[in-house]
Design a protein around this motif. Sequence first.
Motif, PDB file in Angstrom:
ATOM      1  N   ALA A 188       0.815  -1.360   0.148  1.00  0.00           N
ATOM      2  CA  ALA A 188       0.033  -0.338   0.031  1.00  0.00           C
ATOM      3  C   ALA A 188       0.898   1.253   0.134  1.00  0.00           C
ATOM      4  O   ALA A 188       0.651   2.300  -0.722  1.00  0.00           O
ATOM      5  CB  ALA A 188      -0.851   0.021   1.271  1.00  0.00           C
ATOM      6  N   LYS A 224      -9.376   3.285  -8.870  1.00  0.00           N
ATOM      7  CA  LYS A 224      -9.757   2.876  -7.398  1.00  0.00           C
ATOM      8  C   LYS A 224      -8.598   2.805  -6.664  1.00  0.00           C
ATOM      9  O   LYS A 224      -8.431   3.655  -5.460  1.00  0.00           O
ATOM     10  CB  LYS A 224     -10.027   1.391  -7.291  1.00  0.00           C
ATOM     11  CG  LYS A 224     -10.514   0.986  -5.902  1.00  0.00           C
ATOM     12  CD  LYS A 224     -11.098  -0.541  -6.011  1.00  0.00           C
ATOM     13  CE  LYS A 224     -11.492  -1.002  -4.956  1.00  0.00           C
ATOM     14  NZ  LYS A 224     -11.936  -2.370  -4.948  1.00  0.00           N
ATOM     15  N   LYS A 225      -7.435   2.641  -6.966  1.00  0.00           N
ATOM     16  CA  LYS A 225      -6.011   2.698  -6.282  1.00  0.00           C
ATOM     17  C   LYS A 225      -5.569   4.178  -5.811  1.00  0.00           C
ATOM     18  O   LYS A 225      -5.172   4.479  -4.947  1.00  0.00           O
ATOM     19  CB  LYS A 225      -4.875   1.762  -6.529  1.00  0.00           C
ATOM     20  CG  LYS A 225      -5.170   0.446  -6.554  1.00  0.00           C
ATOM     21  CD  LYS A 225      -4.119  -0.542  -7.153  1.00  0.00           C
ATOM     22  CE  LYS A 225      -4.377  -1.655  -7.070  1.00  0.00           C
ATOM     23  NZ  LYS A 225      -3.160  -2.900  -7.441  1.00  0.00           N
ATOM     24  N   ARG A 227      -7.825   6.879  -5.781  1.00  0.00           N
ATOM     25  CA  ARG A 227      -8.518   7.465  -4.719  1.00  0.00           C
ATOM     26  C   ARG A 227      -8.346   6.855  -3.420  1.00  0.00           C
ATOM     27  O   ARG A 227      -8.359   7.696  -2.438  1.00  0.00           O
ATOM     28  CB  ARG A 227      -9.970   7.137  -5.232  1.00  0.00           C
ATOM     29  CG  ARG A 227     -10.324   7.674  -6.365  1.00  0.00           C
ATOM     30  CD  ARG A 227     -11.944   7.793  -6.630  1.00  0.00           C
ATOM     31  NE  ARG A 227     -12.543   8.505  -7.730  1.00  0.00           N
ATOM     32  CZ  ARG A 227     -12.580   7.895  -9.113  1.00  0.00           C
ATOM     33  NH1 ARG A 227     -12.414   6.626  -9.147  1.00  0.00           N
ATOM     34  NH2 ARG A 227     -12.926   8.813 -10.225  1.00  0.00           N
ATOM     35  N   GLU A 228      -7.725   5.532  -3.328  1.00  0.00           N
ATOM     36  CA  GLU A 228      -7.465   4.986  -1.988  1.00  0.00           C
ATOM     37  C   GLU A 228      -6.408   5.749  -1.391  1.00  0.00           C
ATOM     38  O   GLU A 228      -6.166   6.250  -0.279  1.00  0.00           O
ATOM     39  CB  GLU A 228      -7.197   3.444  -2.325  1.00  0.00           C
ATOM     40  CG  GLU A 228      -6.705   2.892  -0.839  1.00  0.00           C
ATOM     41  CD  GLU A 228      -7.870   2.883   0.450  1.00  0.00           C
ATOM     42  OE1 GLU A 228      -7.550   2.690   1.312  1.00  0.00           O
ATOM     43  OE2 GLU A 228      -9.163   3.346  -0.012  1.00  0.00           O
ATOM     44  N   ARG A 231      -7.141   9.080  -0.092  1.00  0.00           N
ATOM     45  CA  ARG A 231      -7.943   8.793   1.107  1.00  0.00           C
ATOM     46  C   ARG A 231      -6.815   8.918   2.209  1.00  0.00           C
ATOM     47  O   ARG A 231      -6.987   9.247   3.333  1.00  0.00           O
ATOM     48  CB  ARG A 231      -8.770   7.833   1.230  1.00  0.00           C
ATOM     49  CG  ARG A 231      -9.685   7.647   2.535  1.00  0.00           C
ATOM     50  CD  ARG A 231     -10.221   6.379   2.355  1.00  0.00           C
ATOM     51  NE  ARG A 231      -9.666   5.168   2.322  1.00  0.00           N
ATOM     52  CZ  ARG A 231      -8.977   4.744   3.450  1.00  0.00           C
ATOM     53  NH1 ARG A 231      -9.334   4.995   4.694  1.00  0.00           N
ATOM     54  NH2 ARG A 231      -8.134   3.452   3.650  1.00  0.00           N
ATOM     55  N   LEU A 232      -5.856   8.029   1.987  1.00  0.00           N
ATOM     56  CA  LEU A 232      -4.580   7.855   2.832  1.00  0.00           C
ATOM     57  C   LEU A 232      -3.722   8.953   3.188  1.00  0.00           C
ATOM     58  O   LEU A 232      -3.073   9.174   4.551  1.00  0.00           O
ATOM     59  CB  LEU A 232      -3.914   6.465   2.471  1.00  0.00           C
ATOM     60  CG  LEU A 232      -4.589   5.243   2.409  1.00  0.00           C
ATOM     61  CD1 LEU A 232      -3.533   4.188   1.816  1.00  0.00           C
ATOM     62  CD2 LEU A 232      -5.060   4.729   3.627  1.00  0.00           C
ATOM     63  N   ASP A 242     -10.575  15.078  -7.959  1.00  0.00           N
ATOM     64  CA  ASP A 242     -11.190  13.914  -8.319  1.00  0.00           C
ATOM     65  C   ASP A 242     -12.303  14.434  -9.144  1.00  0.00           C
ATOM     66  O   ASP A 242     -13.204  13.587  -9.542  1.00  0.00           O
ATOM     67  CB  ASP A 242     -12.134  13.216  -6.816  1.00  0.00           C
ATOM     68  CG  ASP A 242     -12.196  11.949  -7.252  1.00  0.00           C
ATOM     69  OD1 ASP A 242     -11.907  11.403  -8.227  1.00  0.00           O
ATOM     70  OD2 ASP A 242     -13.238  11.364  -6.291  1.00  0.00           O
TER      71      ASP A 242
END
Length: 247
Positions: A188, A224-225, A227-228, A231-232, A242
Motif C-alpha cells: 500500500a 480505485k487505487k 482514490r485510495e 484517502r490515505l 477527483d
Amino acid sequence: MMNEKEFAAKLGEIRELGALQGGYITKEQLSEEFSELDKEQSDLVAEYLRKVNIGLDAPLEDSDILTDEENGYLRFYMEELQDMEVPDEDKKRVLSMGAIAGDRQAKEALIKAYLPGVVDIAKLYTGQGATLADLIGEGNVALALSVEMLGCVETPEDADALIVKMIMNAMEEYVGTEADADKTDEKALSIVETVIRSAKELSEELLRKVTVKELAAESGVSAKKIREAMRLTEECKEYITDEETQE
C-alpha cells in the motif's frame, strides 16, 4: 546423505526438541539427529538454529535475542509469575495425569505450570515481526486450549508434546499473519508513493492539478487505487482532483 524432504523434517523435529527443552539442544542431540550431514547441510543447520533462537547446550541470553523494550516487558511479566508456585517435574506429571483424566483443578494447575514455558517458546519466535507480548498472549490462549484436549493422549510425555506443539503452531500462525500484514502495508505504501510521484510529475507538466482519470491513464495505476491513495494521505490532493474535467 539426507534428501531435501528428510532434511526439512529433521529441522522441524530439532526445533520442537529445542522448545521442549526450554530453548536449546545439546551438541550430542544435534549429532544424533544429523549424523550424516555434508558441510553444506551442517552450515544450513547452524544458520537455522540461529534464526529460530535455539542455543547449543544452553538457551541463548535474553540480551542476544530480545530488544530493550522486550526485555523490560519480560522482567515485568516474570515478576507477576514469581508469586505462582511452579511444580517440579514429578508434580507436573501428576497434574498431567489428572488433566488427562479430566480433573478440572488439575487442568487449571497445569496451565499455571506451563506459563513460564510459554515465555521460553515465545523467545524462539522473536525477531520475526511479532512482539514478545503478543507471542506470549497467543501462546497462553493455545495453552488453555491444549489442556482441554488432553483427553486424547495417554501419558504425561504425550501431554507435554501436545501442549508444546499447539503453542508453537499458534505462534507460527501469528507470525505468518503479521508477516502477511506487513507485506500488505508495504504494498500500500509503495502504491501511495507511486501515485504521489506520478501525480507531481504530470501536474508540473500540465501546470495544474490532474484528474484521477488522467493520472490513471498516465501512470497505469487504477482509478480505485488512486482514490485510495488520496484517502490515505493529504499530499496526493496537492496534485490530484477527483473532478472529471479540468478547465
